[in-house]
Design a protein around this motif. Structure first.
Motif, PDB file in Angstrom:
ATOM      1  N   GLU B 101       0.823  -1.206   0.000  1.00  0.00           N
ATOM      2  CA  GLU B 101       0.000   0.000   0.000  1.00  0.00           C
ATOM      3  C   GLU B 101       0.862   1.264   0.000  1.00  0.00           C
ATOM      4  OE1 GLU B 101      -2.918  -0.245   3.161  1.00  0.00           O
ATOM      5  OE2 GLU B 101      -3.200  -2.376   2.748  1.00  0.00           O
ATOM      6  N   ALA B 102       2.140   1.088   0.304  1.00  0.00           N
ATOM      7  CA  ALA B 102       3.028   2.251   0.392  1.00  0.00           C
ATOM      8  C   ALA B 102       4.101   2.252  -0.703  1.00  0.00           C
ATOM      9  CB  ALA B 102       3.691   2.281   1.766  1.00  0.00           C
ATOM     10  N   ILE B 103       4.422   1.076  -1.198  1.00  0.00           N
ATOM     11  CA  ILE B 103       5.412   0.960  -2.268  1.00  0.00           C
ATOM     12  C   ILE B 103       4.677   0.474  -3.518  1.00  0.00           C
ATOM     13  CG2 ILE B 103       7.498  -0.241  -3.059  1.00  0.00           C
ATOM     14  CD1 ILE B 103       8.347  -0.547  -0.139  1.00  0.00           C
ATOM     15  N   GLY B 104       4.775   1.244  -4.586  1.00  0.00           N
ATOM     16  CA  GLY B 104       4.089   0.841  -5.819  1.00  0.00           C
ATOM     17  C   GLY B 104       4.738  -0.406  -6.408  1.00  0.00           C
ATOM     18  N   ILE B 105       3.955  -1.461  -6.589  1.00  0.00           N
ATOM     19  CA  ILE B 105       4.480  -2.729  -7.111  1.00  0.00           C
ATOM     20  C   ILE B 105       4.152  -2.832  -8.605  1.00  0.00           C
ATOM     21  CG2 ILE B 105       4.456  -5.255  -6.855  1.00  0.00           C
ATOM     22  CD1 ILE B 105       5.289  -3.905  -4.298  1.00  0.00           C
ATOM     23  N   HIS B 106       5.134  -3.168  -9.389  1.00  0.00           N
ATOM     24  CA  HIS B 106       4.944  -3.270 -10.838  1.00  0.00           C
ATOM     25  C   HIS B 106       5.542  -4.572 -11.363  1.00  0.00           C
ATOM     26  CE1 HIS B 106       3.505   0.878 -11.153  1.00  0.00           C
ATOM     27  NE2 HIS B 106       4.290   1.058 -10.093  1.00  0.00           N
ATOM     28  N   ASP B 107       5.053  -4.958 -12.566  1.00  0.00           N
ATOM     29  CA  ASP B 107       5.539  -6.211 -13.152  1.00  0.00           C
ATOM     30  C   ASP B 107       6.910  -6.032 -13.805  1.00  0.00           C
ATOM     31  OD1 ASP B 107       3.286  -7.598 -12.413  1.00  0.00           O
ATOM     32  OD2 ASP B 107       2.200  -7.101 -14.260  1.00  0.00           O
TER      33      ASP B 107
END
Lengths: 274, 118
Positions: B101-107
């Motif tokens: 929720e605080a660190i943007g996760i990407h593929d």
């Protein structure tokens, strides 16, 4: 992606690739973490325990708390000839609540703490109020157990209970990383912080005493990780477990009065309010 | 304490975005390695630091605590922290600990970079 040159960090030289490969073969964290669950669920509630503020709640990491973020470290030394780090953590897993100061209860569904277990906590609070809250066992390995708090707990925290070697000693350590859960708790932080210090210091003395080491010196450090308050977490107040525990106590006479009627209405009803 | 078996390398994609490639383990012993890499990745104009977890082999709860500390440092410097390369296991750990929720996760690095530029 980019044709910019790669700059090795100064620390890159430390481990050789073979070391990294060896480490990967040696260690796996696959079974150490709890599985993701949207909300907490209690398996069994022991007779006499007050079950509030856990069932159906989400967990809260320090990022979801309100106040300044702190990391405290409490530690004691015991000779490693008496207990290795693994000995300490194995014993801690098996008898976690027995090391707590008297009058505080940690109800875990199983004998050994395991990742994913949800424990119910009844803690001494103000006057006759028993604070009912809980913890998720987030992580367990041979040298550490980490618990995570539910929303509404006084701290939004990762609490790590661990041990490691240092020369001829085993360092037994409790390390909470936390913010207060909401503005009401933040106002009470000076008092809560002292209570926490006493609580964990006594817990460590109890662990050491279990291994036959008496009169240990508890050392403590406290570091402010983030001075800013997280105003987005003001809304956590609606889940405040202390307020809910006080309301529960205040409502006790009404529950007693209502009990016979409840039984009449539902003859199969299970035991009463705890 | 266990030995540090973390390796990092820093790539500056441009003045505003840096990538830290992480290999090996993230544990308490990784603190100085990760913080050094973060310092190197953070310039005056840096707006986003992207963590590449593609080489992550092992992480314990102290490692998650370290990422929380890193996140706070980034926020203090008004920088965004993003991540990619997490396998399913580590994605679940980010979800469990609510770090997602605080660190943007990407593929991919491309999508993380695109998000950082927004």
């Amino acid at each position: 992606m980019s044709d910019q040159p790669t700059t090795p960090s100064p620390a890159e030289a430390t481990p050789e690739p073979e070391q990294l490969e060896a480490a990967a073969v040696r260690r796996s964290d696959a079974g150490n973490w709890a599985k993701v669950s949207p909300t907490l669920h209690l398996e069994n509630v022991p007779e006499g325990a007050i079950n509030l503020n856990v069932e159906g709640r989400r967990t809260a990491s320090p990022m979801q708390g309100f106040g300044k973020m702190w990391q405290k470290t409490y530690s004691v030394r015991i000779p490693s000839s008496i207990a290795s780090p693994t000995d300490v953590v194995t014993q801690w897993r098996a008898a976690f609540s027995s090391f707590w100061p008297p009058g505080n209860f940690f109800y875990s569904p199983f004998t050994d703490l395991s990742p994913g277990d949800v424990a119910l906590l009844n803690l001494k609070a103000v006057g006759r109020v028993k604070l009912s809250t809980g913890m998720l066992v987030m992580y367990v390995d041979d040298e550490a157990i980490t618990l995570m708090t539910p929303v509404g707990h006084f701290f939004a925290a990762f609490n790590t209970f661990g041990a490691h070697s240092d020369g001829d000693d085993t360092i037994v350590q409790i390390q909470p990383l936390f913010r207060s859960g909401d503005p009401i708790y933040e106002m009470g932080m000076p008092i809560m912080s002292r209570m926490e210090d006493r609580f964990w210091a006594q817990t460590l003395r109890n662990v050491a005493a279990h291994f036959g080491v008496e009169d240990v010196e508890v050392t403590q450090t406290k570091v402010c990780i983030d001075k800013k308050r997280n105003w987005a977490a003001v809304k956590n107040v609606r889940h405040n477990s202390l307020i809910r525990s006080i309301l529960y106590l205040v409502a006790t006479p009404f529950r007693w009065i209502a009990r016979p009627f409840k039984k009449d209405a539902d003859p199969d009803a299970q035991a009463p309010d705890r | 304490m266990t030995e540090a078996t973390t390796a990092t390398s820093v790539r500056r994609l441009n003045d505003q975005i840096s990538v830290i490639d992480i290999k090996g383990e993230i544990t308490a012993a990784s603190e100085s390695t990760l913080m050094d890499a973060f310092n190197e990745a953070s310039g005056d104009a840096t707006k986003a630091v992207i963590l590449n977890f593609g080489g992550l082999d092992y992480m314990n709860s102290s490692g998650i605590g370290l990422l929380v500390t890193l996140l706070v440092r980034a926020q203090r410097q008004h920088q965004e922290l993003l991540a990619y390369g997490l396998n399913e296991h580590y994605r679940q750990i980010f979800e469990l600990t609510r770090l997602d929720e605080a660190i943007g996760i990407h593929d991919t690095e491309d999508s993380a970079t695109a998000a950082a530029g927004r």
